[in-house]
Design an enzyme around this catalytic site. Sequence first.
Site, PDB file in Angstrom:
ATOM      1  N   HIS A 125       0.922  -1.185   0.191  1.00  0.00           N
ATOM      2  CA  HIS A 125       0.100   0.046  -0.016  1.00  0.00           C
ATOM      3  C   HIS A 125       0.856   1.192   0.181  1.00  0.00           C
ATOM      4  O   HIS A 125       2.093   1.369   0.625  1.00  0.00           O
ATOM      5  CB  HIS A 125      -0.993  -0.011   1.126  1.00  0.00           C
ATOM      6  CG  HIS A 125      -0.208  -0.168   2.599  1.00  0.00           C
ATOM      7  ND1 HIS A 125       0.068   1.211   3.244  1.00  0.00           N
ATOM      8  CD2 HIS A 125       0.049  -1.074   3.376  1.00  0.00           C
ATOM      9  CE1 HIS A 125       0.631   0.943   4.383  1.00  0.00           C
ATOM     10  NE2 HIS A 125       0.672  -0.414   4.620  1.00  0.00           N
ATOM     11  N   ASP A 129      -0.578   4.218   0.815  1.00  0.00           N
ATOM     12  CA  ASP A 129      -1.334   5.263   1.469  1.00  0.00           C
ATOM     13  C   ASP A 129      -0.437   5.208   3.049  1.00  0.00           C
ATOM     14  O   ASP A 129      -0.187   3.988   3.316  1.00  0.00           O
ATOM     15  CB  ASP A 129      -2.756   5.008   1.816  1.00  0.00           C
ATOM     16  CG  ASP A 129      -3.093   3.661   2.489  1.00  0.00           C
ATOM     17  OD1 ASP A 129      -2.549   2.565   1.973  1.00  0.00           O
ATOM     18  OD2 ASP A 129      -3.946   3.551   3.465  1.00  0.00           O
ATOM     19  N   ASP A 146       6.729   1.969   6.414  1.00  0.00           N
ATOM     20  CA  ASP A 146       5.309   1.469   6.499  1.00  0.00           C
ATOM     21  C   ASP A 146       4.499   2.205   5.196  1.00  0.00           C
ATOM     22  O   ASP A 146       3.880   3.061   5.559  1.00  0.00           O
ATOM     23  CB  ASP A 146       4.695   1.366   7.868  1.00  0.00           C
ATOM     24  CG  ASP A 146       3.432   0.715   7.827  1.00  0.00           C
ATOM     25  OD1 ASP A 146       2.821  -0.164   6.867  1.00  0.00           O
ATOM     26  OD2 ASP A 146       2.386   0.965   8.594  1.00  0.00           O
ATOM     27  N   GLU A 157      -4.999   0.943   3.044  1.00  0.00           N
ATOM     28  CA  GLU A 157      -4.642  -0.075   3.807  1.00  0.00           C
ATOM     29  C   GLU A 157      -4.874   0.264   5.239  1.00  0.00           C
ATOM     30  O   GLU A 157      -5.069  -0.148   6.170  1.00  0.00           O
ATOM     31  CB  GLU A 157      -3.389  -0.861   3.548  1.00  0.00           C
ATOM     32  CG  GLU A 157      -2.968  -1.926   4.320  1.00  0.00           C
ATOM     33  CD  GLU A 157      -2.281  -1.735   5.647  1.00  0.00           C
ATOM     34  OE1 GLU A 157      -2.310  -2.853   6.548  1.00  0.00           O
ATOM     35  OE2 GLU A 157      -2.164  -0.884   6.051  1.00  0.00           O
ATOM     36  N   GLU A 158      -4.509   1.601   5.455  1.00  0.00           N
ATOM     37  CA  GLU A 158      -4.376   2.332   6.888  1.00  0.00           C
ATOM     38  C   GLU A 158      -5.594   2.892   7.254  1.00  0.00           C
ATOM     39  O   GLU A 158      -5.674   3.097   8.502  1.00  0.00           O
ATOM     40  CB  GLU A 158      -3.363   3.373   6.753  1.00  0.00           C
ATOM     41  CG  GLU A 158      -1.955   3.041   6.324  1.00  0.00           C
ATOM     42  CD  GLU A 158      -1.196   2.442   7.415  1.00  0.00           C
ATOM     43  OE1 GLU A 158      -1.911   2.055   8.500  1.00  0.00           O
ATOM     44  OE2 GLU A 158       0.033   1.904   7.266  1.00  0.00           O
ATOM     45  N   GLU A 181       5.133  -5.370   3.716  1.00  0.00           N
ATOM     46  CA  GLU A 181       5.030  -4.836   5.252  1.00  0.00           C
ATOM     47  C   GLU A 181       6.224  -4.910   6.052  1.00  0.00           C
ATOM     48  O   GLU A 181       7.081  -5.837   5.914  1.00  0.00           O
ATOM     49  CB  GLU A 181       3.796  -5.387   6.121  1.00  0.00           C
ATOM     50  CG  GLU A 181       2.512  -5.138   5.516  1.00  0.00           C
ATOM     51  CD  GLU A 181       1.950  -3.772   5.925  1.00  0.00           C
ATOM     52  OE1 GLU A 181       2.699  -3.039   6.380  1.00  0.00           O
ATOM     53  OE2 GLU A 181       0.668  -3.383   5.667  1.00  0.00           O
ATOM     54  N   HIS A 217       4.669   4.494  12.029  1.00  0.00           N
ATOM     55  CA  HIS A 217       3.789   5.462  12.455  1.00  0.00           C
ATOM     56  C   HIS A 217       4.291   6.385  13.723  1.00  0.00           C
ATOM     57  O   HIS A 217       3.200   7.074  14.210  1.00  0.00           O
ATOM     58  CB  HIS A 217       2.433   4.661  13.379  1.00  0.00           C
ATOM     59  CG  HIS A 217       1.673   3.683  12.405  1.00  0.00           C
ATOM     60  ND1 HIS A 217       0.457   3.486  12.394  1.00  0.00           N
ATOM     61  CD2 HIS A 217       1.962   3.548  11.075  1.00  0.00           C
ATOM     62  CE1 HIS A 217      -0.130   2.693  11.506  1.00  0.00           C
ATOM     63  NE2 HIS A 217       0.951   2.556  10.507  1.00  0.00           N
TER      64      HIS A 217
END
EC number: 3.5.1.18
Length: 387
Positions: free
Chosen positions: A74, A76, A107, A142-143, A171, A360
């Site tokens: 992903h 995003d 990520d 995805e997030e 990932e 994150h």
Amino acid sequence: MTSTPTALSIAQDLLRCPSVTPADAGALDVLETLLKGAGFTVHRVTFSEPGTADIDNLYARIGNTSPHLCFAGHTDVVPPGDASAWTHGAFAGDVADGLLYGRGAVDMKGGIACAVAATLDYLAANGGQPKGSISFLITGDEEDVAVNGTVKLLQWAAERGEQFDHCIVGEPSNVETIGDTIKIGRRGSQSGVLIVDGVQGHVAYPHRAANPVPDIAKLITALNDEPLDHGSAQFQPSNLEFTSVDVGNPATNVIPAQARAKFNIRFNDHHTQETLKALVEHRLVAACGNRIRAHIEWLPSNADVFVTKPGAFTDLVGAAIAEVTRRTPELNTGGGTSDARFIAKYCQVVEFGLVGQTMHQIDERTPVSDLDKLTAIYRGVLERYFK
């Protein structure tokens, strides 16, 4: 002869696209340009769902025979938080002291960049065509709610006759250092709300009311006391965690009419969503006896448990990792959910990417040397897969 782009340059281009879900901000354009230039057939597909944002997705393939290896991921990212707290701009793609900074560095734009760089290098060294097929399945959803992304893109691909043999999701699977962990499965996730009904009344006249607060406390304890299971060959034990208790009562002299408690269960392969719900509800009935009035409202879930059993594919990926890192990776099923749960319904899937310690976080970053190592590992996977 023109050299293929490096994982670092691709990652920087991706990081400079502020693709906070649901925005794409040009991230898929970066991938489309690179993959088309290498001979891939590229499709851009937008999916919609009432009440959710439209999401742009990308599917690209080169080759039309098996074996078919898919790289999934992903573009995003989660919001950057306080922009002023970043040492380097969250979307600047800066390199300092050998570290690449940016939201999505681990990520998982960094992982995608490594997969693309490895694939382009492999194709350039092998006449521009694999001995089979390579594809990229990339979403921008995805997030967040994961409704208009991988799950629908897989359905779209299947309707077109696409068949995958194996998949690697980039990932950030590694815990401490590149090569320490391959994710081969994930526990399922199921949420619910425990609701206990009472009778509202004045606290001075409790005999005229029925207080649901002590009752919900008793039920929470009962549901937590007995383990759901003791783990399985590939998974740790399932766990039920209460995350909030609320009676919605601003008064101190009123017994509330209802109490509610939210919970989430992470469950292993001893259960399906249906058998898990039946087990919890059976225990609830037993704990309620003939007096307490309670029920559970189950929330929708698209997070089933899955596992790729150790075998030829995990051995192949592990050998590529060992060649670059001199480490034998652990086969692990811990952590939260990922889009691999959807892919597992179509083919064997593993997750292997960068080290996830800063994902994150403010100043999300990865060593540039890790990008080089991961690219070399993916390159080794391709060499072994298409021997």
